[in-house]
Design a protein around this motif. Sequence first.
Motif, PDB file in Angstrom:
ATOM      1  N   VAL A 166       0.841  -1.201   0.000  1.00 13.00           N
ATOM      2  CA  VAL A 166       0.000   0.000   0.000  1.00 13.00           C
ATOM      3  C   VAL A 166       0.884   1.263   0.000  1.00 13.00           C
ATOM      4  O   VAL A 166       1.880   1.306   0.723  1.00 13.00           O
ATOM      5  N   LYS A 192       1.313  -4.873   3.700  1.00 13.96           N
ATOM      6  CA  LYS A 192       2.406  -3.985   4.125  1.00 13.96           C
ATOM      7  C   LYS A 192       2.034  -2.550   3.787  1.00 13.96           C
ATOM      8  O   LYS A 192       2.040  -2.147   2.635  1.00 13.96           O
ATOM      9  N   PRO A 193       1.685  -1.769   4.819  1.00  9.41           N
ATOM     10  CA  PRO A 193       1.405  -0.350   4.558  1.00  9.41           C
ATOM     11  C   PRO A 193       2.696   0.375   4.222  1.00  9.41           C
ATOM     12  O   PRO A 193       3.794  -0.125   4.488  1.00  9.41           O
ATOM     13  N   THR A 224       9.818  -0.885   5.830  1.00  9.98           N
ATOM     14  CA  THR A 224      10.154  -0.183   4.585  1.00  9.98           C
ATOM     15  C   THR A 224       9.913  -1.096   3.379  1.00  9.98           C
ATOM     16  O   THR A 224       9.817  -2.322   3.501  1.00  9.98           O
ATOM     17  N   GLY A 229       8.776  -4.923   2.243  1.00  9.75           N
ATOM     18  CA  GLY A 229       8.062  -5.028   0.964  1.00  9.75           C
ATOM     19  C   GLY A 229       8.715  -6.029   0.025  1.00  9.75           C
ATOM     20  O   GLY A 229       8.064  -6.930  -0.522  1.00  9.75           O
ATOM     21  N   HIS A 252       9.728  -3.584 -10.366  1.00 12.35           N
ATOM     22  CA  HIS A 252      10.517  -4.449  -9.479  1.00 12.35           C
ATOM     23  C   HIS A 252       9.637  -5.588  -8.946  1.00 12.35           C
ATOM     24  O   HIS A 252      10.033  -6.755  -8.936  1.00 12.35           O
ATOM     25  N   GLU A 267      -1.446  -1.308  -9.615  1.00  6.94           N
ATOM     26  CA  GLU A 267      -2.099   0.004  -9.747  1.00  6.94           C
ATOM     27  C   GLU A 267      -1.000   1.046  -9.596  1.00  6.94           C
ATOM     28  O   GLU A 267      -0.497   1.265  -8.502  1.00  6.94           O
ATOM     29  N   CYS A 301      -3.025   9.235  -7.378  1.00 13.26           N
ATOM     30  CA  CYS A 301      -2.642   8.573  -8.631  1.00 13.26           C
ATOM     31  C   CYS A 301      -3.547   9.031  -9.765  1.00 13.26           C
ATOM     32  O   CYS A 301      -3.118   9.193 -10.894  1.00 13.26           O
ATOM     33  N   PHE A 403       2.926  14.246  -8.814  1.00 16.39           N
ATOM     34  CA  PHE A 403       2.385  13.804  -7.523  1.00 16.39           C
ATOM     35  C   PHE A 403       2.456  14.929  -6.492  1.00 16.39           C
ATOM     36  O   PHE A 403       2.957  14.764  -5.386  1.00 16.39           O
TER      37      PHE A 403
HETATM   38  P1  NAD Z   1       6.435   3.570  -4.017  1.00 17.93           P
HETATM   39  O1  NAD Z   1       6.388   2.704  -5.199  1.00 17.93           O
HETATM   40  O2  NAD Z   1       7.719   4.167  -3.606  1.00 17.93           O
HETATM   41  O3  NAD Z   1       5.921   2.804  -2.710  1.00 17.93           O
HETATM   42  C1  NAD Z   1       4.671   2.136  -2.687  1.00 17.93           C
HETATM   43  C2  NAD Z   1       4.749   0.985  -1.711  1.00 17.93           C
HETATM   44  O4  NAD Z   1       5.706   0.052  -2.199  1.00 17.93           O
HETATM   45  C3  NAD Z   1       5.211   1.363  -0.291  1.00 17.93           C
HETATM   46  O5  NAD Z   1       4.506   0.563   0.639  1.00 17.93           O
HETATM   47  C4  NAD Z   1       6.668   0.959  -0.301  1.00 17.93           C
HETATM   48  O6  NAD Z   1       7.162   0.646   0.974  1.00 17.93           O
HETATM   49  C5  NAD Z   1       6.618  -0.284  -1.172  1.00 17.93           C
HETATM   50  N1  NAD Z   1       7.890  -0.655  -1.782  1.00 17.93           N
HETATM   51  C6  NAD Z   1       8.944   0.145  -2.094  1.00 17.93           C
HETATM   52  N2  NAD Z   1       9.952  -0.594  -2.631  1.00 17.93           N
HETATM   53  C7  NAD Z   1       9.509  -1.881  -2.662  1.00 17.93           C
HETATM   54  C8  NAD Z   1      10.068  -3.091  -3.120  1.00 17.93           C
HETATM   55  N3  NAD Z   1      11.301  -3.136  -3.617  1.00 17.93           N
HETATM   56  N4  NAD Z   1       9.327  -4.213  -3.035  1.00 17.93           N
HETATM   57  C9  NAD Z   1       8.086  -4.178  -2.534  1.00 17.93           C
HETATM   58  N5  NAD Z   1       7.503  -3.065  -2.064  1.00 17.93           N
HETATM   59  C10 NAD Z   1       8.201  -1.920  -2.135  1.00 17.93           C
HETATM   60  O7  NAD Z   1       5.348   4.663  -4.285  1.00 17.93           O
HETATM   61  P2  NAD Z   1       4.961   5.868  -3.366  1.00 17.93           P
HETATM   62  O8  NAD Z   1       5.917   6.962  -3.642  1.00 17.93           O
HETATM   63  O9  NAD Z   1       4.789   5.424  -1.966  1.00 17.93           O
HETATM   64  O10 NAD Z   1       3.508   6.213  -3.914  1.00 17.93           O
HETATM   65  C11 NAD Z   1       3.322   7.095  -4.930  1.00 17.93           C
HETATM   66  C12 NAD Z   1       3.071   6.382  -6.236  1.00 17.93           C
HETATM   67  O11 NAD Z   1       1.987   5.463  -6.116  1.00 17.93           O
HETATM   68  C13 NAD Z   1       2.666   7.328  -7.333  1.00 17.93           C
HETATM   69  O12 NAD Z   1       3.350   7.017  -8.513  1.00 17.93           O
HETATM   70  C14 NAD Z   1       1.182   7.080  -7.505  1.00 17.93           C
HETATM   71  O13 NAD Z   1       0.656   7.407  -8.736  1.00 17.93           O
HETATM   72  C15 NAD Z   1       1.059   5.649  -7.171  1.00 17.93           C
HETATM   73  N6  NAD Z   1      -0.293   5.342  -6.710  1.00 17.93           N
HETATM   74  C16 NAD Z   1      -1.151   4.674  -7.547  1.00 17.93           C
HETATM   75  C17 NAD Z   1      -2.457   4.398  -7.159  1.00 17.93           C
HETATM   76  C18 NAD Z   1      -3.406   3.677  -8.077  1.00 17.93           C
HETATM   77  O14 NAD Z   1      -4.461   3.274  -7.634  1.00 17.93           O
HETATM   78  N7  NAD Z   1      -3.097   3.511  -9.342  1.00 17.93           N
HETATM   79  C19 NAD Z   1      -2.894   4.802  -5.900  1.00 17.93           C
HETATM   80  C20 NAD Z   1      -2.011   5.486  -5.083  1.00 17.93           C
HETATM   81  C21 NAD Z   1      -0.696   5.743  -5.497  1.00 17.93           C
END
Ligand code: NAD
Length: 497
Positions: A166, A192-193, A224, A229, A252, A267, A301, A403
């Motif tokens: 999340v 995992k939030p 983290t 994650g 990834h 998403e 998003c 964003f």
């Molecule tokens: P992010 O990809 O950095 O992190 C999202 C989640 O992924 C976090 O919980 C993070 O801890 C986890 N994460 C990070 N590295 C990981 C790994 N190697 N393996 C597994 N999990 C990992 O994104 P963010 O900066 O937290 O969120 C913003 C992004 O999310 C924006 O691009 C936004 O558009 C997108 N988003 C999309 C939607 C949708 O419904 N399409 C909704 C909300 C946010």
Amino acid sequence: MIFERAGLIDEARRSGTLAGLPHGHFIGGRSVPSASGEEMESFDPGRGVAFARVAAGKAEDVGRAVAAARAALSGPWSRLTPAARGEILMRASHLLRERAARFAVVETLDSGKLLAEAEGDVAGVVRCFAYYAGAVDKLHGDSVPLGPDYVGVTIEEPVGVVAQIVPWNYPLSTAARGIAPALAAGCTLVVKPAEQTPFTTLMLAELLHEAGLPEGVLNVVAGTGAEAGAALVAHPGIDHITFTGSVPTGQHVMRAAAEHVTRLQLELGGKSPVAVMADCDIESAVEGVIGAIYENAGQICSAGSRLILETTIAEDVLGRLVARVEAMTLGHGLSGAAIGPINSPQQLARVAAHVGRARDAGNRILTGGAIAPPEACGGGWFYRPTIILARGPDDPLVQEEIFGPVLTVQVVADLEEAIAVANATSYALVAGIYTRDHAKAWRFARAVDAGQVYINEFFAGGVAMPFGGNRNSGFGRAKGMAGLRSYCKLKSVIARL
Ligand code: NAD
């Protein structure tokens, strides 16, 4: 309840936090510390200071949570009727409505969003659990005509153990739109939030167990992305991954899922267009555009981050937008301001860098374009609401997700050009159009590549409407009956009579 809400706001303002926040992971039906004993801080973006600590999970904690979810898959949970699962979800919906104020205040402290927006999110989650509570026993298969000597039926079965990752922008809403349908389908989960916003997901897990969820069915590991994650999405005990976040992390996760051929739903980001046609109701379009980009300070998003404006009304609409934006106040989510903070200093720096590059490249900034001094808005991480004219279709402001509260403007001659411009990025999440001409609106709706199209009201819909993206915005659908089927695997059974 009104008194409770006022008391919580008062406590949060006075002490900077709330008593009784969850502290550990939620594994096997109870709160537990990390195996390593490590913790991390969570920050209030409106003040820019840490307000609480929470367990920092690693691979060992993820392993314990996946083991609990796997064991629960064949435990009492698997023997409940769908209607009994629905009753638990409905009780959770009622409990959440009773505790809505607490969830909303915690969400505001943790994510920075305005209290009114957090309250809207909680109301949406109340509705989400009620929706899937009612959907549980309507998950019919088909009977397939195979002639007199056979009976053919399809059965929807739970996919198994779901891993959900999340992001920080809609912590509770995003968690719920995975958890509620996955539970309705009969799955178990490890969630995992985001490290920035763990609390409401942990509170939701506690609440669901109070509503009757057997232990181990829903587990939450805080931590983290790099540690918790990555360990979760690579775990061989996971049957399905629901990831919401950025494109690079999604790629990834996709590579990690390939290792064990794990089912996957992504998403990702967006750069969603809002087309405003000359024949629209201009006042309602202006309000729609403002809400589409400045809600949650643009950290959505599906934000309407590209305004596509018909030339003949461009000057009028831009004048009104600038006037509206310049009247907006910035401040803490509990202060009654019109725009809240950016979630983290890293995200604030990213937003500032995008706009800085645009300024250097010669883009015209109509308003905003700067970090707001923290002392002017309560000490937190704020960016001024911004409107910038794009230089052309390849402008990074058109192509890249920012964003943050930054609206990019593209001016077009007519509907056909609006459609071409709307489709000319790598993202395809949502799109909106404002026009009084429904033939135009439907031509746009059919021609635009997006998972959701809004006509004359951006963000319309709710839990009943499927939501998700195409191309770089991901694949798979959350919400609606499509969201429920994401957590099912279809089995065909053929009997020779
Ligand atoms: P992010 O990809 O950095 O992190 C999202 C989640 O992924 C976090 O919980 C993070 O801890 C986890 N994460 C990070 N590295 C990981 C790994 N190697 N393996 C597994 N999990 C990992 O994104 P963010 O900066 O937290 O969120 C913003 C992004 O999310 C924006 O691009 C936004 O558009 C997108 N988003 C999309 C939607 C949708 O419904 N399409 C909704 C909300 C946010």
